[in-house]
Scaffold this motif. Structure first.
Motif, PDB file in Angstrom:
ATOM      1  N   TYR A 185      -1.619   1.270   0.496  1.00 47.48           N
ATOM      2  CA  TYR A 185      -2.517   0.185   0.895  1.00 47.48           C
ATOM      3  C   TYR A 185      -3.420  -0.262  -0.255  1.00 47.48           C
ATOM      4  O   TYR A 185      -3.548  -1.463  -0.535  1.00 47.48           O
ATOM      5  CB  TYR A 185      -3.364   0.625   2.084  1.00 47.48           C
ATOM      6  CG  TYR A 185      -4.418  -0.391   2.478  1.00 47.48           C
ATOM      7  CD1 TYR A 185      -4.057  -1.594   3.077  1.00 47.48           C
ATOM      8  CD2 TYR A 185      -5.765  -0.142   2.254  1.00 47.48           C
ATOM      9  CE1 TYR A 185      -5.012  -2.524   3.435  1.00 47.48           C
ATOM     10  CE2 TYR A 185      -6.723  -1.069   2.607  1.00 47.48           C
ATOM     11  CZ  TYR A 185      -6.349  -2.257   3.199  1.00 47.48           C
ATOM     12  OH  TYR A 185      -7.299  -3.183   3.545  1.00 47.48           O
ATOM     13  N   ASP A 186      -4.035   0.681  -0.946  1.00 50.16           N
ATOM     14  CA  ASP A 186      -4.974   0.327  -2.016  1.00 50.16           C
ATOM     15  C   ASP A 186      -4.257  -0.379  -3.158  1.00 50.16           C
ATOM     16  O   ASP A 186      -4.798  -1.325  -3.756  1.00 50.16           O
ATOM     17  CB  ASP A 186      -5.684   1.587  -2.540  1.00 50.16           C
ATOM     18  CG  ASP A 186      -6.841   1.249  -3.454  1.00 50.16           C
ATOM     19  OD1 ASP A 186      -7.835   0.676  -2.975  1.00 50.16           O
ATOM     20  OD2 ASP A 186      -6.747   1.534  -4.664  1.00 50.16           O
ATOM     21  N   ASP A 187      -3.049   0.043  -3.477  1.00 41.79           N
ATOM     22  CA  ASP A 187      -2.278  -0.599  -4.549  1.00 41.79           C
ATOM     23  C   ASP A 187      -1.898  -2.020  -4.150  1.00 41.79           C
ATOM     24  O   ASP A 187      -1.917  -2.944  -4.970  1.00 41.79           O
ATOM     25  CB  ASP A 187      -1.024   0.226  -4.843  1.00 41.79           C
ATOM     26  CG  ASP A 187      -0.297  -0.243  -6.100  1.00 41.79           C
ATOM     27  OD1 ASP A 187      -0.981  -0.697  -7.045  1.00 41.79           O
ATOM     28  OD2 ASP A 187       0.941  -0.149  -6.140  1.00 41.79           O
ATOM     29  N   PHE A 188      -1.552  -2.213  -2.876  1.00 48.67           N
ATOM     30  CA  PHE A 188      -1.233  -3.551  -2.386  1.00 48.67           C
ATOM     31  C   PHE A 188      -2.438  -4.481  -2.503  1.00 48.67           C
ATOM     32  O   PHE A 188      -2.326  -5.624  -2.952  1.00 48.67           O
ATOM     33  CB  PHE A 188      -0.780  -3.458  -0.922  1.00 48.67           C
ATOM     34  CG  PHE A 188      -0.633  -4.788  -0.245  1.00 48.67           C
ATOM     35  CD1 PHE A 188       0.395  -5.643  -0.592  1.00 48.67           C
ATOM     36  CD2 PHE A 188      -1.524  -5.184   0.742  1.00 48.67           C
ATOM     37  CE1 PHE A 188       0.544  -6.880   0.021  1.00 48.67           C
ATOM     38  CE2 PHE A 188      -1.394  -6.420   1.359  1.00 48.67           C
ATOM     39  CZ  PHE A 188      -0.357  -7.269   1.008  1.00 48.67           C
ATOM     40  N   ILE A 189      -3.613  -3.994  -2.121  1.00 53.49           N
ATOM     41  CA  ILE A 189      -4.835  -4.789  -2.241  1.00 53.49           C
ATOM     42  C   ILE A 189      -5.108  -5.116  -3.709  1.00 53.49           C
ATOM     43  O   ILE A 189      -5.468  -6.255  -4.046  1.00 53.49           O
ATOM     44  CB  ILE A 189      -6.034  -4.038  -1.623  1.00 53.49           C
ATOM     45  CG1 ILE A 189      -5.847  -3.920  -0.108  1.00 53.49           C
ATOM     46  CG2 ILE A 189      -7.343  -4.739  -1.958  1.00 53.49           C
ATOM     47  CD1 ILE A 189      -5.806  -5.251   0.615  1.00 53.49           C
ATOM     48  N   LEU A 190      -4.922  -4.161  -4.588  1.00 55.50           N
ATOM     49  CA  LEU A 190      -5.146  -4.385  -6.021  1.00 55.50           C
ATOM     50  C   LEU A 190      -4.209  -5.456  -6.543  1.00 55.50           C
ATOM     51  O   LEU A 190      -4.627  -6.351  -7.305  1.00 55.50           O
ATOM     52  CB  LEU A 190      -4.923  -3.077  -6.799  1.00 55.50           C
ATOM     53  CG  LEU A 190      -5.021  -3.168  -8.334  1.00 55.50           C
ATOM     54  CD1 LEU A 190      -6.421  -3.602  -8.746  1.00 55.50           C
ATOM     55  CD2 LEU A 190      -4.660  -1.843  -8.977  1.00 55.50           C
ATOM     56  N   CYS A 191      -2.947  -5.424  -6.147  1.00 53.55           N
ATOM     57  CA  CYS A 191      -1.959  -6.397  -6.628  1.00 53.55           C
ATOM     58  C   CYS A 191      -2.241  -7.809  -6.138  1.00 53.55           C
ATOM     59  O   CYS A 191      -1.999  -8.780  -6.861  1.00 53.55           O
ATOM     60  CB  CYS A 191      -0.555  -5.991  -6.164  1.00 53.55           C
ATOM     61  SG  CYS A 191       0.135  -4.580  -7.032  1.00 53.55           S
ATOM     62  N   THR A 192      -2.721  -7.924  -4.920  1.00 49.70           N
ATOM     63  CA  THR A 192      -2.849  -9.244  -4.313  1.00 49.70           C
ATOM     64  C   THR A 192      -4.234  -9.843  -4.451  1.00 49.70           C
ATOM     65  O   THR A 192      -4.362 -11.055  -4.689  1.00 49.70           O
ATOM     66  CB  THR A 192      -2.469  -9.182  -2.819  1.00 49.70           C
ATOM     67  OG1 THR A 192      -3.284  -8.200  -2.167  1.00 49.70           O
ATOM     68  CG2 THR A 192      -1.010  -8.803  -2.645  1.00 49.70           C
ATOM     69  N   MET A 193      -5.275  -9.055  -4.328  1.00 49.27           N
ATOM     70  CA  MET A 193      -6.626  -9.603  -4.328  1.00 49.27           C
ATOM     71  C   MET A 193      -7.111  -9.970  -5.724  1.00 49.27           C
ATOM     72  O   MET A 193      -8.033 -10.783  -5.876  1.00 49.27           O
ATOM     73  CB  MET A 193      -7.609  -8.602  -3.700  1.00 49.27           C
ATOM     74  CG  MET A 193      -7.390  -8.358  -2.223  1.00 49.27           C
ATOM     75  SD  MET A 193      -7.595  -9.860  -1.218  1.00 49.27           S
ATOM     76  CE  MET A 193      -9.363 -10.120  -1.370  1.00 49.27           C
ATOM     77  N   ALA A 194      -6.501  -9.400  -6.752  1.00 49.00           N
ATOM     78  CA  ALA A 194      -6.916  -9.725  -8.121  1.00 49.00           C
ATOM     79  C   ALA A 194      -6.398 -11.097  -8.566  1.00 49.00           C
ATOM     80  O   ALA A 194      -6.873 -11.642  -9.559  1.00 49.00           O
ATOM     81  CB  ALA A 194      -6.427  -8.660  -9.094  1.00 49.00           C
ATOM     82  N   ILE A 195      -5.420 -11.647  -7.851  1.00 50.68           N
ATOM     83  CA  ILE A 195      -4.817 -12.911  -8.249  1.00 50.68           C
ATOM     84  C   ILE A 195      -5.489 -14.065  -7.502  1.00 50.68           C
ATOM     85  O   ILE A 195      -5.559 -14.034  -6.274  1.00 50.68           O
ATOM     86  CB  ILE A 195      -3.301 -12.923  -7.944  1.00 50.68           C
ATOM     87  CG1 ILE A 195      -2.632 -11.732  -8.621  1.00 50.68           C
ATOM     88  CG2 ILE A 195      -2.683 -14.225  -8.410  1.00 50.68           C
ATOM     89  CD1 ILE A 195      -2.791 -11.713 -10.126  1.00 50.68           C
TER      90      ILE A 195
END
Length: 231
Positions: A221-231
């Motif tokens: 979950y945290d990696d998914f948030i990092l990948c998507t929310m930074a863009i």
């Protein structure tokens, strides 16, 4: 929490030269290797070479005769990097968008994020050149469909543009993209570029985690948030 994604890429977009941009103060072919054509070799496990990175960041200093170095240093601060506001000013002063409206600050922010591998919120000169290479290809693609030079394309043309870049995504995903990026039934150049940036950045984030090149990844979950929310 898991996210599964399937993609496939084609070859070089028809009618699009690998480098250079017509019109504007920065016309002519760009120097050096800045990513090449928007396409690549045969797909491998759902992947081609679209958006691959040369991995030369922070390597050699730019040659004194590099025409892009002047544009960059005129804007960059003492740290030799530019943030989103400086990037917006540079692209506007360089006349990159031509007769189209200048890029919004939000679009410039995600341009930075696409290449911000150290998460500083800024980009250096080599990343700046890589961005220009991508922008050149995207602009060429957009102009193929914006035949009346209105600065907009219709939703079905946006779909064709995405397909022309080699992305193979479902009708449901395309419909979601069109709903997100259209204004009054048209897609403006700034929103088109924002879409291209996000597609490339998310695809590259996905590819880095798809080590077996199978076209599917399980995200924490945290990696998914990092990948998507930074863009």
């Amino acid at each position: 929490s898991s996210l599964y994604f399937l993609s496939q890429y084609g070859g070089q977009m028809p009618g699009m030269p690998p480098q250079g941009m017509p019109g504007g103060p920065m016309r002519g072919p760009m120097p050096g290797n800045m990513g090449g054509p928007m396409g690549g070799g045969p797909p491998q496990g759902g992947y081609g070479q679209y958006g691959s990175y040369p991995g030369t960041f922070g390597a050699q200093p730019p040659p004194a005769n590099d025409p892009m170095w002047g544009y960059f240093t005129a804007i960059a601060g003492q740290d030799g990097e530019i943030d989103a506001e400086e990037l917006q000013r540079c692209l506007t002063q360089a006349g990159f968008t031509g007769s189209y409206s200048p890029f919004s600050l939000d679009t410039c922010r995600i341009m930075i994020a696409m290449l911000d591998r150290d998460l500083t919120g800024k980009m250096g000169f080599n990343e700046f050149k890589e961005l220009f290479s991508a922008l050149n290809g995207w602009k060429q693609n957009f102009m193929m469909f914006d035949r009346d030079r209105s600065g907009t394309v219709e939703p079905h043309e946006m779909t064709q543009a995405i397909n022309a870049m080699g992305y193979r995504i479902s009708p449901q995903a395309l419909n979601a993209i069109l709903k997100r990026y259209n204004k009054g039934g048209r897609v403006f150049f700034d929103d088109y570029v924002a879409c291209c940036v996000k597609l490339r950045a998310l695809t590259d984030n996905f590819r880095q985690r798809d080590v077996m090149q199978q076209g599917s990844v399980t995200f924490q979950y945290d990696d998914f948030i990092l990948c998507t929310m930074a863009i």
